[in-house]
Design an enzyme around this catalytic site. Sequence first.
Site, mmCIF file in Angstrom:
data_model
loop_
_atom_site.group_PDB
_atom_site.id
_atom_site.type_symbol
_atom_site.label_atom_id
_atom_site.label_comp_id
_atom_site.label_asym_id
_atom_site.label_seq_id
_atom_site.Cartn_x
_atom_site.Cartn_y
_atom_site.Cartn_z
ATOM 1 N N ASN A 11 24.341 1.125 -10.773
ATOM 2 C CA ASN A 11 24.587 2.638 -11.027
ATOM 3 C C ASN A 11 25.605 3.290 -10.004
ATOM 4 O O ASN A 11 26.559 2.732 -9.182
ATOM 5 C CB ASN A 11 23.269 3.179 -10.944
ATOM 6 C CG ASN A 11 22.567 2.674 -9.517
ATOM 7 O OD1 ASN A 11 23.155 3.185 -8.341
ATOM 8 N ND2 ASN A 11 21.754 1.954 -9.575
ATOM 9 N N LYS A 25 3.031 5.542 -6.158
ATOM 10 C CA LYS A 25 3.605 4.646 -4.919
ATOM 11 C C LYS A 25 3.234 4.756 -3.735
ATOM 12 O O LYS A 25 3.544 4.355 -2.799
ATOM 13 C CB LYS A 25 5.212 4.786 -4.936
ATOM 14 C CG LYS A 25 5.819 4.697 -6.319
ATOM 15 C CD LYS A 25 7.337 4.578 -6.211
ATOM 16 C CE LYS A 25 7.984 4.467 -7.667
ATOM 17 N NZ LYS A 25 9.234 3.672 -7.701
ATOM 18 N N LYS A 68 31.117 -17.194 -18.534
ATOM 19 C CA LYS A 68 31.219 -15.939 -19.293
ATOM 20 C C LYS A 68 30.924 -15.735 -20.565
ATOM 21 O O LYS A 68 31.271 -16.918 -21.529
ATOM 22 C CB LYS A 68 32.779 -15.749 -19.080
ATOM 23 C CG LYS A 68 33.273 -14.224 -19.813
ATOM 24 C CD LYS A 68 34.717 -14.047 -19.520
ATOM 25 C CE LYS A 68 35.177 -12.721 -20.357
ATOM 26 N NZ LYS A 68 36.570 -12.575 -20.788
HETATM 27 O O1 PMT Z 1 23.948 6.998 -2.559
HETATM 28 P P1 PMT Z 1 24.472 8.244 -2.860
HETATM 29 O O2 PMT Z 1 25.784 8.221 -3.828
HETATM 30 O O3 PMT Z 1 24.652 9.233 -1.535
HETATM 31 O O4 PMT Z 1 23.558 8.968 -3.651
HETATM 32 C C1 PMT Z 1 22.134 9.395 -3.202
HETATM 33 C C2 PMT Z 1 20.910 8.927 -4.327
HETATM 34 C C3 PMT Z 1 21.316 10.058 -5.367
HETATM 35 C C4 PMT Z 1 21.126 7.826 -4.807
HETATM 36 C C5 PMT Z 1 19.625 9.390 -3.461
HETATM 37 O O5 PMT Z 1 19.807 10.652 -2.970
HETATM 38 C C6 PMT Z 1 18.531 9.119 -4.440
HETATM 39 O O6 PMT Z 1 18.014 9.844 -5.153
HETATM 40 N N1 PMT Z 1 17.848 7.886 -4.344
HETATM 41 C C7 PMT Z 1 17.045 7.288 -5.210
HETATM 42 C C8 PMT Z 1 17.532 6.631 -6.528
HETATM 43 C C9 PMT Z 1 16.228 6.221 -7.456
HETATM 44 O O7 PMT Z 1 16.729 5.057 -7.869
HETATM 45 O O8 PMT Z 1 15.405 7.070 -7.594
HETATM 46 P P2 PMT Z 1 14.244 6.344 -8.693
HETATM 47 O O9 PMT Z 1 13.511 7.953 -9.090
HETATM 48 O O10 PMT Z 1 14.767 5.551 -9.614
HETATM 49 O O11 PMT Z 1 13.412 5.496 -7.958
HETATM 50 C C10 PMT Z 1 12.060 6.384 -6.960
HETATM 51 C C11 PMT Z 1 12.071 5.453 -5.755
HETATM 52 O O12 PMT Z 1 11.523 4.092 -5.706
HETATM 53 C C12 PMT Z 1 13.072 5.363 -4.874
HETATM 54 O O13 PMT Z 1 12.934 5.510 -3.521
HETATM 55 C C13 PMT Z 1 13.589 3.958 -4.966
HETATM 56 O O14 PMT Z 1 14.389 3.303 -3.811
HETATM 57 C C14 PMT Z 1 12.484 3.399 -5.233
HETATM 58 N N2 PMT Z 1 12.439 1.998 -5.942
HETATM 59 C C15 PMT Z 1 12.827 2.180 -7.253
HETATM 60 C C16 PMT Z 1 12.751 0.962 -8.204
HETATM 61 C C17 PMT Z 1 12.384 -0.048 -7.428
HETATM 62 N N3 PMT Z 1 12.549 -1.259 -8.219
HETATM 63 N N4 PMT Z 1 12.134 -0.545 -6.107
HETATM 64 C C18 PMT Z 1 12.072 0.813 -5.453
HETATM 65 O O15 PMT Z 1 12.177 0.727 -4.252
#
Ligand code: PMT
Length: 400
Positions: free
Chosen positions: A209, A341, A288
């Site tokens: 992503n 969470k 591949k």
């Molecule tokens: O890295 P940059 O380019 O500076 O951009 C910053 C950002 C946009 C990535 C950052 O500000 C941000 O929003 N990070 C969280 C991105 C995300 O995946 O969010 P989510 O809503 O999908 O996940 C929620 C939370 O669960 C997050 O804290 C994520 O780290 C965590 N998670 C999600 C899935 C997973 N399998 N394990 C996790 O720990």
Amino acid sequence: MNGKNILLAVSGGIAVYKAVALTSKLTQAGANVKVMMTKSAQEFVPPLSFQVLSRNDVYTDTFDEKDSGVVAHINLADWADLVIVAPATANVIGKMANGIADDMVTTTLLATEAPIWVAPAMNVHMIAHPAVVRNINQLYADGVRFIEPSEGYLACGYVGRGRLEEPERIVGHLTAYFTEKNTTLAGRKVVITAGATIEKLDPVRYFTNHSTGKMGFAVAETAARYGAEVVLVTSSTKLPVPHGVAVHYIETAQEMYDEVMKHQDSADIFVMSAAVADYTPKVIHEHKIKKQPGDFAIEMVRTKDILAEIGQNKRDTQVVIGFAAETQNVKENALKKLHSKNADMIVANNVAQIGAGFGVDTNQVTFYGHDDAETVFPLLSKQEVAREIIEQAARFLEEK
Ligand code: PMT
């Protein structure tokens, strides 16, 4: 600021008059100030004004060696505890980003090991020009810190973003930088995830992503400045590792999970800013995948939710902060994540908003904390957002 050696680099724009006020305010705050000026800066204000206010010689020419015992630009570079470029024109920003050293200011900027701060000032269209944006991004990646220009009436007649920040606010930023080297988190361990994960499908293809890691690296840098032992788990190899941060490079969600779990018991604070894949290909093909007639479906399986596992198993004394990257229903989704969470706080950002989320150097976040308390922040630099997060984490830790 008392006793700090501040080197002020002044480049040529109408905002040079504000640099005069800045010199005065820095000396009033107790700093030792030395000033260097580009040729065009001298068209706006003569060096004498800076000399009188700083009570030091002003440096304008690499070849004008005032003291034969030293090489002036190296001596100045070594003398500085901090360098501030204000106002910083598009020209000087461009030279800095490309390592050009063709006058006293740019030569000294290349020679110094002191932290460099840049306060841009220019026309609203210039600051948005792709070349300038590119150069600013390069400087961010090189570890340069920025004091964002404010919005308002510009000397060219436009109204918009591009005004040099007010001198008292610049002094405020620099003072905070020195006082932030504090011991608030001394003896504490902070684990941070940053950037995207990379889920392989075959030797040439993968799912990922847009996350660059900038947000998480800023949090890591701040936590280290607050005296914490910092562990950063990330796939982002292009950003400079902040001083005092132990970095563990991973690629997949599973590898991130494995690395974070090693610190499950020992960490005091977790900040999960990584954009972790929710799904990964069920099978990683050894060779591949060859194209064939017709459509192609990939079976995906769920990854482990690192934040949820850390949150649900946390001790009473541990602080867990997650992020929510949303494009709609931000509040509702963030609160859902806060509860499901078992986090102490969710930092929500609407990644569809300009200037927020992936890749950019700024972010606009809202905190959702204990009792669903909501704190909305304006658009800030990621460093400023990081500071708010670490301050809040330290408060939670104290309450626990
Ligand atoms: O890295 P940059 O380019 O500076 O951009 C910053 C950002 C946009 C990535 C950052 O500000 C941000 O929003 N990070 C969280 C991105 C995300 O995946 O969010 P989510 O809503 O999908 O996940 C929620 C939370 O669960 C997050 O804290 C994520 O780290 C965590 N998670 C999600 C899935 C997973 N399998 N394990 C996790 O720990």
